[in-house]
Write a protein that holds these residues in place. Sequence first.
Motif, PDB file in Angstrom:
ATOM      1  N   LYS A  41       0.830  -1.206   0.000  1.00  0.00           N
ATOM      2  CA  LYS A  41       0.000   0.000   0.000  1.00  0.00           C
ATOM      3  C   LYS A  41       0.864   1.256   0.000  1.00  0.00           C
ATOM      4  CE  LYS A  41      -4.142  -1.873   2.102  1.00  0.00           C
ATOM      5  NZ  LYS A  41      -5.087  -1.829   3.220  1.00  0.00           N
ATOM      6  N   ILE A  42       1.941   1.231   0.779  1.00  0.00           N
ATOM      7  CA  ILE A  42       2.830   2.393   0.850  1.00  0.00           C
ATOM      8  C   ILE A  42       3.481   2.640  -0.509  1.00  0.00           C
ATOM      9  CG2 ILE A  42       5.000   3.220   1.838  1.00  0.00           C
ATOM     10  CD1 ILE A  42       4.094   1.822   4.477  1.00  0.00           C
ATOM     11  N   GLU A  43       3.963   1.577  -1.146  1.00  0.00           N
ATOM     12  CA  GLU A  43       4.603   1.723  -2.459  1.00  0.00           C
ATOM     13  C   GLU A  43       3.586   2.165  -3.512  1.00  0.00           C
ATOM     14  OE1 GLU A  43       6.372  -2.101  -3.067  1.00  0.00           O
ATOM     15  OE2 GLU A  43       8.203  -1.542  -2.014  1.00  0.00           O
ATOM     16  N   LEU A  44       2.359   1.675  -3.400  1.00  0.00           N
ATOM     17  CA  LEU A  44       1.326   2.019  -4.378  1.00  0.00           C
ATOM     18  C   LEU A  44       0.969   3.505  -4.328  1.00  0.00           C
ATOM     19  CD1 LEU A  44      -0.837   1.028  -6.443  1.00  0.00           C
ATOM     20  CD2 LEU A  44      -2.353   0.705  -4.484  1.00  0.00           C
ATOM     21  N   HIS A  45       0.864   4.042  -3.122  1.00  0.00           N
ATOM     22  CA  HIS A  45       0.412   5.424  -2.977  1.00  0.00           C
ATOM     23  C   HIS A  45       1.549   6.438  -2.965  1.00  0.00           C
ATOM     24  CE1 HIS A  45      -3.707   4.208  -2.360  1.00  0.00           C
ATOM     25  NE2 HIS A  45      -3.334   3.351  -1.427  1.00  0.00           N
ATOM     26  N   GLU A  46       2.781   5.980  -2.824  1.00  0.00           N
ATOM     27  CA  GLU A  46       3.951   6.856  -2.780  1.00  0.00           C
ATOM     28  C   GLU A  46       3.753   7.987  -1.765  1.00  0.00           C
ATOM     29  OE1 GLU A  46       4.821   8.157  -6.754  1.00  0.00           O
ATOM     30  OE2 GLU A  46       5.166   6.140  -7.469  1.00  0.00           O
ATOM     31  N   TRP A  47       3.449   7.618  -0.516  1.00  0.00           N
ATOM     32  CA  TRP A  47       3.206   8.583   0.548  1.00  0.00           C
ATOM     33  C   TRP A  47       4.498   9.191   1.071  1.00  0.00           C
ATOM     34  CZ3 TRP A  47      -0.303   4.542   3.261  1.00  0.00           C
ATOM     35  CH2 TRP A  47      -1.572   4.568   2.676  1.00  0.00           C
ATOM     36  N   ASP A  48       4.369  10.342   1.744  1.00  0.00           N
ATOM     37  CA  ASP A  48       5.520  10.936   2.411  1.00  0.00           C
ATOM     38  C   ASP A  48       5.708  10.257   3.782  1.00  0.00           C
ATOM     39  OD1 ASP A  48       3.329  11.947   3.719  1.00  0.00           O
ATOM     40  OD2 ASP A  48       3.987  14.031   3.683  1.00  0.00           O
ATOM     41  N   LYS A  49       6.763  10.638   4.495  1.00  0.00           N
ATOM     42  CA  LYS A  49       7.108   9.971   5.757  1.00  0.00           C
ATOM     43  C   LYS A  49       6.011  10.097   6.806  1.00  0.00           C
ATOM     44  CE  LYS A  49      12.044  10.552   5.148  1.00  0.00           C
ATOM     45  NZ  LYS A  49      13.260  11.217   5.629  1.00  0.00           N
ATOM     46  N   GLU A  50       5.398  11.262   6.900  1.00  0.00           N
ATOM     47  CA  GLU A  50       4.357  11.469   7.909  1.00  0.00           C
ATOM     48  C   GLU A  50       3.132  10.591   7.637  1.00  0.00           C
ATOM     49  OE1 GLU A  50       3.683  15.634   7.694  1.00  0.00           O
ATOM     50  OE2 GLU A  50       5.599  16.128   8.648  1.00  0.00           O
ATOM     51  N   LYS A  51       2.748  10.490   6.383  1.00  0.00           N
ATOM     52  CA  LYS A  51       1.595   9.665   6.016  1.00  0.00           C
ATOM     53  C   LYS A  51       1.899   8.188   6.276  1.00  0.00           C
ATOM     54  CE  LYS A  51      -2.390   8.873   3.994  1.00  0.00           C
ATOM     55  NZ  LYS A  51      -3.654   9.189   4.584  1.00  0.00           N
ATOM     56  N   ILE A  52       3.129   7.762   5.985  1.00  0.00           N
ATOM     57  CA  ILE A  52       3.528   6.370   6.247  1.00  0.00           C
ATOM     58  C   ILE A  52       3.460   6.084   7.746  1.00  0.00           C
ATOM     59  CG2 ILE A  52       5.460   4.754   6.180  1.00  0.00           C
ATOM     60  CD1 ILE A  52       6.283   6.093   3.526  1.00  0.00           C
ATOM     61  N   ALA A  53       3.981   7.010   8.564  1.00  0.00           N
ATOM     62  CA  ALA A  53       3.958   6.821  10.011  1.00  0.00           C
ATOM     63  C   ALA A  53       2.522   6.729  10.529  1.00  0.00           C
ATOM     64  CB  ALA A  53       4.709   7.953  10.699  1.00  0.00           C
ATOM     65  N   ASP A  54       1.647   7.585  10.038  1.00  0.00           N
ATOM     66  CA  ASP A  54       0.238   7.541  10.443  1.00  0.00           C
ATOM     67  C   ASP A  54      -0.409   6.218  10.045  1.00  0.00           C
ATOM     68  OD1 ASP A  54       0.334  10.060  11.542  1.00  0.00           O
ATOM     69  OD2 ASP A  54      -0.484  11.056   9.755  1.00  0.00           O
ATOM     70  N   PHE A  55      -0.136   5.769   8.827  1.00  0.00           N
ATOM     71  CA  PHE A  55      -0.705   4.517   8.335  1.00  0.00           C
ATOM     72  C   PHE A  55      -0.252   3.336   9.199  1.00  0.00           C
ATOM     73  CE2 PHE A  55      -0.294   0.720   5.650  1.00  0.00           C
ATOM     74  CZ  PHE A  55      -1.620   0.546   5.303  1.00  0.00           C
ATOM     75  N   LEU A  56       1.048   3.293   9.516  1.00  0.00           N
ATOM     76  CA  LEU A  56       1.564   2.184  10.330  1.00  0.00           C
ATOM     77  C   LEU A  56       1.028   2.247  11.760  1.00  0.00           C
ATOM     78  CD1 LEU A  56       5.241   2.000   9.053  1.00  0.00           C
ATOM     79  CD2 LEU A  56       3.353   0.471   8.504  1.00  0.00           C
ATOM     80  N   ASN A  57       0.885   3.441  12.308  1.00  0.00           N
ATOM     81  CA  ASN A  57       0.301   3.570  13.643  1.00  0.00           C
ATOM     82  C   ASN A  57      -1.140   3.095  13.656  1.00  0.00           C
ATOM     83  OD1 ASN A  57       2.492   4.533  15.105  1.00  0.00           O
ATOM     84  ND2 ASN A  57       2.096   6.654  14.519  1.00  0.00           N
ATOM     85  N   ASN A  58      -1.907   3.447  12.642  1.00  0.00           N
ATOM     86  CA  ASN A  58      -3.299   2.988  12.554  1.00  0.00           C
ATOM     87  C   ASN A  58      -3.371   1.469  12.430  1.00  0.00           C
ATOM     88  OD1 ASN A  58      -4.324   5.567  12.738  1.00  0.00           O
ATOM     89  ND2 ASN A  58      -4.447   5.863  10.524  1.00  0.00           N
TER      90      ASN A  58
END
Length: 67
Positions: A41-58
């Motif tokens: 999902k992270i590779e698909l959406h090419e998120w920035d670091k903050e968005k990745i951290a939020d996604f992993l925390n969720n």
Amino acid sequence: MIIFILGLLIGAVVMFLIYVNQTKKIAAKTISSILEDCIEKIELHEWDKEKIADFLNNAANKLKNKK
């Protein structure tokens, strides 16, 4: 009679150790699968670091809540 009881006790301990080992393997496979999905999902959406951290925390919070 004592040997029979000791045999049953040893058998029960061995069965418990096998059960614990299998449970650890299943948990490791489940966690591995979840992490692979997160990476996709992270590779698909090419998120920035903050968005990745939020996604992993969720994702971590959802796993904690399923216990």
